[in-house]
Write an enzyme that holds these catalytic residues in place. Structure first.
Site, PDB file in Angstrom:
ATOM      1  N   GLU A  42       0.869  -1.197   0.000  1.00 60.10           N
ATOM      2  CA  GLU A  42       0.000   0.000   0.000  1.00 60.10           C
ATOM      3  C   GLU A  42       0.896   1.234   0.000  1.00 60.10           C
ATOM      4  OE1 GLU A  42      -2.421   2.429  -0.546  1.00 60.10           O
ATOM      5  OE2 GLU A  42      -3.629   0.645  -0.126  1.00 60.10           O
TER       6      GLU A  42
ATOM      7  N   ASP B 211       4.784   1.517  -4.161  1.00 65.65           N
ATOM      8  CA  ASP B 211       4.110   1.026  -5.368  1.00 65.65           C
ATOM      9  C   ASP B 211       4.577  -0.408  -5.645  1.00 65.65           C
ATOM     10  OD1 ASP B 211       3.388   0.453  -8.008  1.00 65.65           O
ATOM     11  OD2 ASP B 211       3.593   2.540  -8.617  1.00 65.65           O
TER      12      ASP B 211
ATOM     13  N   ASP C 279      -8.460   1.284  -7.490  1.00 66.12           N
ATOM     14  CA  ASP C 279      -8.931   2.601  -7.949  1.00 66.12           C
ATOM     15  C   ASP C 279      -9.485   2.438  -9.357  1.00 66.12           C
ATOM     16  OD1 ASP C 279      -7.919   4.058  -5.629  1.00 66.12           O
ATOM     17  OD2 ASP C 279      -5.949   3.525  -6.415  1.00 66.12           O
TER      18      ASP C 279
HETATM   19  C1  LIG Z   1      -9.803   2.109  -3.700  1.00 66.80           C
HETATM   20  S1  LIG Z   1      -8.576   1.646  -2.571  1.00 66.80           S
HETATM   21  C2  LIG Z   1      -9.116   0.041  -1.999  1.00 66.80           C
HETATM   22  C3  LIG Z   1      -8.428  -0.361  -0.739  1.00 66.80           C
HETATM   23  C4  LIG Z   1      -8.779  -1.769  -0.205  1.00 66.80           C
HETATM   24  N1  LIG Z   1      -8.325  -2.802  -1.105  1.00 66.80           N
HETATM   25  C5  LIG Z   1     -10.243  -1.939   0.108  1.00 66.80           C
HETATM   26  O1  LIG Z   1     -10.900  -2.738  -0.585  1.00 66.80           O
HETATM   27  O2  LIG Z   1     -10.714  -1.277   1.051  1.00 66.80           O
HETATM   28  C6  LIG Z   1      -7.222   1.169  -3.638  1.00 66.80           C
HETATM   29  C7  LIG Z   1      -5.886   1.242  -2.913  1.00 66.80           C
HETATM   30  O3  LIG Z   1      -4.886   0.694  -3.761  1.00 66.80           O
HETATM   31  C8  LIG Z   1      -3.684   1.405  -3.515  1.00 66.80           C
HETATM   32  N2  LIG Z   1      -2.829   1.187  -4.699  1.00 66.80           N
HETATM   33  C9  LIG Z   1      -3.131   1.520  -5.976  1.00 66.80           C
HETATM   34  N3  LIG Z   1      -2.128   1.183  -6.798  1.00 66.80           N
HETATM   35  C10 LIG Z   1      -1.174   0.618  -6.017  1.00 66.80           C
HETATM   36  C11 LIG Z   1       0.104   0.083  -6.296  1.00 66.80           C
HETATM   37  N4  LIG Z   1       0.588   0.087  -7.545  1.00 66.80           N
HETATM   38  N5  LIG Z   1       0.837  -0.403  -5.282  1.00 66.80           N
HETATM   39  C12 LIG Z   1       0.325  -0.394  -4.010  1.00 66.80           C
HETATM   40  N6  LIG Z   1      -0.880   0.112  -3.682  1.00 66.80           N
HETATM   41  C13 LIG Z   1      -1.617   0.606  -4.681  1.00 66.80           C
HETATM   42  C14 LIG Z   1      -4.138   2.838  -3.320  1.00 66.80           C
HETATM   43  O4  LIG Z   1      -3.203   3.590  -2.598  1.00 66.80           O
HETATM   44  C15 LIG Z   1      -5.444   2.668  -2.574  1.00 66.80           C
HETATM   45  O5  LIG Z   1      -5.279   2.777  -1.183  1.00 66.80           O
END
Ligand SMILES: C[S@@+](CC[C@H](N)C(=O)[O-])C[C@H]1O[C@@H](n2cnc3c(N)ncnc32)[C@H](O)[C@@H]1O
Length: 240
Positions: free
Chosen positions: A100, A127, A149
């Site tokens: 995250e 990332d 996202d």
């Molecule tokens: C919409 S949130 C959903 C969070 C969680 N999975 C949930 O269902 O409550 C998507 C999360 O993915 C993380 N994220 C997006 N791309 C990522 C990446 N390449 N590496 C790590 N985290 C990532 C974002 O920071 C965000 O917190």
């Protein structure tokens, strides 16, 4: 591919396969952290964090855990960590690599880890695309991408995590027969994920349902969607 996408973004869409590190388009910080989370980030995160690998470095995921787990699972974008913590608690023989970027989310997972005294989670606080190339082939027993996202605008589609470049990596990393689980509440993303997966012959669909399976704990974004009356779709594909 939309013609107005900058070259940089187009390359990043292919899982950061350019020489430059991939660009992250989401949020890194939200509200100021409460003291408890700040302390966990200062004191607990360094013990659990996987450092960003050097170019060409290979990381043995089993060696990240003690005792060695029977399998290693990966969760991409764990948000506030509810699902990660519940999976780790229900599957103590598994080692979970959880990634995250959002600082407040890291604090959330650390709180669960401390409260439940979980010893089988390691965190990549960056990332995940910078970590994946360093993991060896077929090292994962499961991968989760839950409520990614959605980037619903067409011109931002290349930012969506489910895309051919990242799927190439997940395909390389998942052992035969092992599952990639994806959930979303966004119709555009659900259709997109299914189209992206249908392009591949290295994954076969094993699940599409609006009822969350019993071994699939809830996550924060799922709760938010359900509270708004939005239905969620839970999907899984097995590595062929
Ligand atoms: C919409 S949130 C959903 C969070 C969680 N999975 C949930 O269902 O409550 C998507 C999360 O993915 C993380 N994220 C997006 N791309 C990522 C990446 N390449 N590496 C790590 N985290 C990532 C974002 O920071 C965000 O917190």
């Amino acid at each position: 591919m939309a013609p107005d996408q900058p070259d940089r973004e187009r390359r990043d869409g292919a899982a950061g396969q350019s020489c430059r590190p991939p660009r992250f388009y989401g949020r890194r910080k939200g509200k100021p952290l409460r003291q408890g989370k700040q302390e966990l980030i200062q004191n607990l995160l360094p013990d659990l964090a996987i450092p960003t690998p050097a170019a060409g470095e290979t990381i043995d995921p089993i060696a990240l855990f003690s005792p060695p787990p029977s399998e290693v699972w990966l969760e991409v974008g764990f948000g506030a960590g509810e699902h990660t913590a519940a999976q780790a608690s229900a599957n103590p023989h598994v080692g979970l690599i959880a990634s995250e970027v959002f600082l407040n989310g890291l604090g959330g997972l650390l709180k669960h880890i401390a409260a439940l005294e979980l010893a089988n989670i390691r965190i990549y606080p960056e990332d995940v695309r910078k970590l994946l190339p360093s993991l060896p082939d077929a090292c994962l027993g499961r991968a989760f991408v839950l409520f990614p996202d959605p980037w619903p605008k067409k011109r931002h589609a290349v930012r969506r995590f489910i895309g051919q470049g990242n799927l190439d990596q997940l395909s390389r990393l998942l052992a035969p027969g092992k599952e990639l689980r994806v959930a979303s509440d966004h119709p555009i993303y659900i259709e997109w994920a299914q189209e992206q997966m249908a392009m591949r012959d290295d994954f076969k669909p094993v699940l599409t349902t609006n009822l969350r399976p019993s071994d699939w704990p809830p996550s924060r974004y799922e709760q938010k969607a359900l509270e708004k009356g939005v239905s969620c779709t839970y999907m899984a594909w097995a590595r062929v």
